[in-house]
Design a protein around this motif. Sequence first.
Motif, PDB file in Angstrom:
ATOM      1  N   TRP A  44     -19.654  -4.697   3.750  1.00 43.61           N
ATOM      2  CA  TRP A  44     -18.441  -5.212   3.096  1.00 43.61           C
ATOM      3  C   TRP A  44     -17.194  -4.464   3.569  1.00 43.61           C
ATOM      4  N   ILE A  45     -17.274  -3.136   3.595  1.00 46.21           N
ATOM      5  CA  ILE A  45     -16.117  -2.339   4.007  1.00 46.21           C
ATOM      6  C   ILE A  45     -15.818  -2.543   5.482  1.00 46.21           C
ATOM      7  N   TRP A  46     -16.849  -2.698   6.308  1.00 49.98           N
ATOM      8  CA  TRP A  46     -16.637  -2.999   7.726  1.00 49.98           C
ATOM      9  C   TRP A  46     -15.905  -4.333   7.884  1.00 49.98           C
ATOM     10  N   MET A  47     -16.256  -5.335   7.098  1.00 51.47           N
ATOM     11  CA  MET A  47     -15.581  -6.631   7.181  1.00 51.47           C
ATOM     12  C   MET A  47     -14.117  -6.522   6.754  1.00 51.47           C
ATOM     13  N   LEU A  48     -13.840  -5.725   5.717  1.00 52.70           N
ATOM     14  CA  LEU A  48     -12.456  -5.524   5.288  1.00 52.70           C
ATOM     15  C   LEU A  48     -11.637  -4.869   6.400  1.00 52.70           C
ATOM     16  N   ALA A  49     -12.204  -3.839   7.036  1.00 54.84           N
ATOM     17  CA  ALA A  49     -11.489  -3.139   8.108  1.00 54.84           C
ATOM     18  C   ALA A  49     -11.218  -4.060   9.285  1.00 54.84           C
ATOM     19  N   THR A  50     -12.200  -4.885   9.641  1.00 55.65           N
ATOM     20  CA  THR A  50     -12.025  -5.811  10.756  1.00 55.65           C
ATOM     21  C   THR A  50     -10.941  -6.841  10.453  1.00 55.65           C
ATOM     22  N   THR A  51     -10.953  -7.367   9.232  1.00 58.04           N
ATOM     23  CA  THR A  51      -9.964  -8.377   8.832  1.00 58.04           C
ATOM     24  C   THR A  51      -8.544  -7.823   8.890  1.00 58.04           C
ATOM     25  N   MET A  52      -8.330  -6.626   8.332  1.00 58.01           N
ATOM     26  CA  MET A  52      -6.985  -6.038   8.301  1.00 58.01           C
ATOM     27  C   MET A  52      -6.514  -5.657   9.702  1.00 58.01           C
ATOM     28  N   THR A  53      -7.433  -5.205  10.548  1.00 59.12           N
ATOM     29  CA  THR A  53      -7.063  -4.846  11.921  1.00 59.12           C
ATOM     30  C   THR A  53      -6.586  -6.061  12.705  1.00 59.12           C
ATOM     31  N   LEU A  54      -7.310  -7.167  12.596  1.00 59.24           N
ATOM     32  CA  LEU A  54      -6.931  -8.388  13.314  1.00 59.24           C
ATOM     33  C   LEU A  54      -5.583  -8.920  12.819  1.00 59.24           C
ATOM     34  N   ARG A  55      -5.359  -8.856  11.520  1.00 55.40           N
ATOM     35  CA  ARG A  55      -4.085  -9.356  10.988  1.00 55.40           C
ATOM     36  C   ARG A  55      -2.907  -8.489  11.440  1.00 55.40           C
ATOM     37  N   PHE A  56      -3.088  -7.178  11.417  1.00 56.76           N
ATOM     38  CA  PHE A  56      -2.008  -6.299  11.854  1.00 56.76           C
ATOM     39  C   PHE A  56      -1.704  -6.525  13.333  1.00 56.76           C
ATOM     40  N   ALA A  57      -2.744  -6.690  14.152  1.00 53.69           N
ATOM     41  CA  ALA A  57      -2.550  -6.911  15.584  1.00 53.69           C
ATOM     42  C   ALA A  57      -1.861  -8.247  15.855  1.00 53.69           C
ATOM     43  N   TYR A  58      -2.105  -9.242  15.018  1.00 55.27           N
ATOM     44  CA  TYR A  58      -1.490 -10.565  15.182  1.00 55.27           C
ATOM     45  C   TYR A  58       0.031 -10.491  15.064  1.00 55.27           C
ATOM     46  N   GLY A  59       0.522  -9.652  14.145  1.00 54.28           N
ATOM     47  CA  GLY A  59       1.936  -9.328  14.095  1.00 54.28           C
ATOM     48  C   GLY A  59       2.851 -10.243  13.322  1.00 54.28           C
ATOM     49  N   LYS A  60       2.319 -11.162  12.534  1.00 57.16           N
ATOM     50  CA  LYS A  60       3.194 -12.042  11.779  1.00 57.16           C
ATOM     51  C   LYS A  60       4.035 -11.271  10.770  1.00 57.16           C
ATOM     52  N   TRP A  61       3.558 -10.125  10.323  1.00 57.70           N
ATOM     53  CA  TRP A  61       4.260  -9.302   9.339  1.00 57.70           C
ATOM     54  C   TRP A  61       5.635  -8.859   9.841  1.00 57.70           C
ATOM     55  N   LYS A  62       5.849  -8.870  11.160  1.00 56.63           N
ATOM     56  CA  LYS A  62       7.109  -8.373  11.712  1.00 56.63           C
ATOM     57  C   LYS A  62       8.320  -9.192  11.282  1.00 56.63           C
ATOM     58  N   THR A  63       8.107 -10.420  10.874  1.00 55.98           N
ATOM     59  CA  THR A  63       9.223 -11.281  10.481  1.00 55.98           C
ATOM     60  C   THR A  63       9.382 -11.385   8.963  1.00 55.98           C
ATOM     61  N   MET A  64       8.587 -10.626   8.202  1.00 54.72           N
ATOM     62  CA  MET A  64       8.590 -10.761   6.740  1.00 54.72           C
ATOM     63  C   MET A  64       9.568  -9.770   6.092  1.00 54.72           C
ATOM     64  N   ARG A  65      10.114 -10.162   4.926  1.00 50.27           N
ATOM     65  CA  ARG A  65      10.997  -9.296   4.133  1.00 50.27           C
ATOM     66  C   ARG A  65      10.745  -9.586   2.651  1.00 50.27           C
ATOM     67  N   MET A  66      10.948  -8.549   1.813  1.00 54.91           N
ATOM     68  CA  MET A  66      10.752  -8.725   0.365  1.00 54.91           C
ATOM     69  C   MET A  66      12.058  -8.687  -0.409  1.00 54.91           C
TER      70      MET A  66
END
Length: 478
Positions: free
Chosen positions: A455-477
């Motif tokens: 389970w923890i390995w799957m969480l780490a893999t998911t977060m790594t792929l999302r960070f590498a994808y980079g969509k967060w770079k255009t987000m603001r709160m």
Amino acid sequence: MNDAPSHGDPAAGDPAPTDSQIDDSFRGSIKEVLRIAIPLMISTGTFSLVLFADRTFLLSYDGASMSASMASGTLFWVMVCLPVGIASMTGAIISQYIGAGQSHRVGRFLWQSVWLSLAFLPLFAAVAYHAPWLLRATGQPDELVSLESTYLRLLLIGAVGNVLETALSGFFSGTERTSVIMWVSIASGLINVVLDIVLIFGFGPDPVFGIQLLPMGIAGAAIGSVIAFWFKVVVYVAMLLRPTHQTRYRLIAGFGIDWPMIRNLIYFGLPTGLMYLTEAGGFTVMVLRIGTLGDIPLRATTMAINFNMVAFIPLVGVSIAASVLMGRHLIESGPARAVRSVYASLTIGLIYSGIWMVGYLAIPDVMMSLYEKSVGDSSSIEAIRLGRGLLKYVAIYVVFDSVQLILAGALRGAGDTWFVLIGGVGASLLAIAIGFTWEPDQNGLSWWWTIIAVWIWMLATTMTLRFAYGKWKTMRMV
């Protein structure tokens, strides 16, 4: 105690840092992360040590109480993690207000986090009332339900305090005054440990005053935690009332309800809370499933998780630092410096968790020997034997745990909270489905610990792929 902010806040009249004061190197990012993370690591580390002491004292008092504290304590976290998750976004959003030069809005926003924290009081009361039914519904052994219900009901008295102190500490993390959080946590931890000793084992009679306090066992451990929760709230409120904060952040002037701010906090905080709920719920399902195997497997699991918490919880401090720096740098100077902060956080997290991994593999006997001094009954000795083997599973996933925790914190700091939720839900449901679908008739303890690692390995893999994808770079709160 030095709680001065470390960066310029133009809206507050603070001078902005000059180019010569900003170190854009990776080494500079490491220093910046450590400056924020070390007080938070000490703070969260204090909490992990208190948990360790709590359960070790209960083992000395009664092995069944230790088992009960694990099951009902985990269920308590499930009950509070949604509001705690929402409140935990306070610091990340405040950091973006600071980065945008809008420090005058911080006080108003902090009040909205307080109102949301108080809104969960009816939920906690309802759970406390139905605690025995909830625990029986999970299939807990009848001999543990009474102890578990007592512990859960008493802890829920401090539930609002737990959420409130999370919200209020967000002001200090968001403005990078993390040393305040550290000292408050250390004081709270010391109070908790002292109360544990006195309330669990009793006191007296005093030869001078004749005062005597009878042993309270698991109820005493819960009362000590509740007092510690509310102690933090009182100290944070006292510090927030300082005149300098009123001028700069308008904390008292911001009193009132601001529906747009509440909606903003819910929009970004709700997925964080739901993510906490998903992870806590998934872990609770696994722990309660282990609990159905009997007291000894649950006690062994509690022992291993105790050492896991000592390694894991300080990493929450690094995750918070990554979240705060991501939020500020993304607003102030764009993604490049934010990325360096995240890589610096990962470097620190991997070194820290790697040291613990070596320890779990090399000296499990030394670790578990700490329990041997507290027990004498055969069931606890058998649990210690099982616990030594379980530390190997902790060694397998501890590094992945640091990766998923830090990257999830960074993504939340950017505002990518909904993906963190969706990814976390997907990994948790898949792990639980695998666990129940192929659960063997024998060796259930080893099976569910394998599921935890997967389970923890799957969480780490998911977060790594999302960070590498980079969509967060255009987000603001903000």
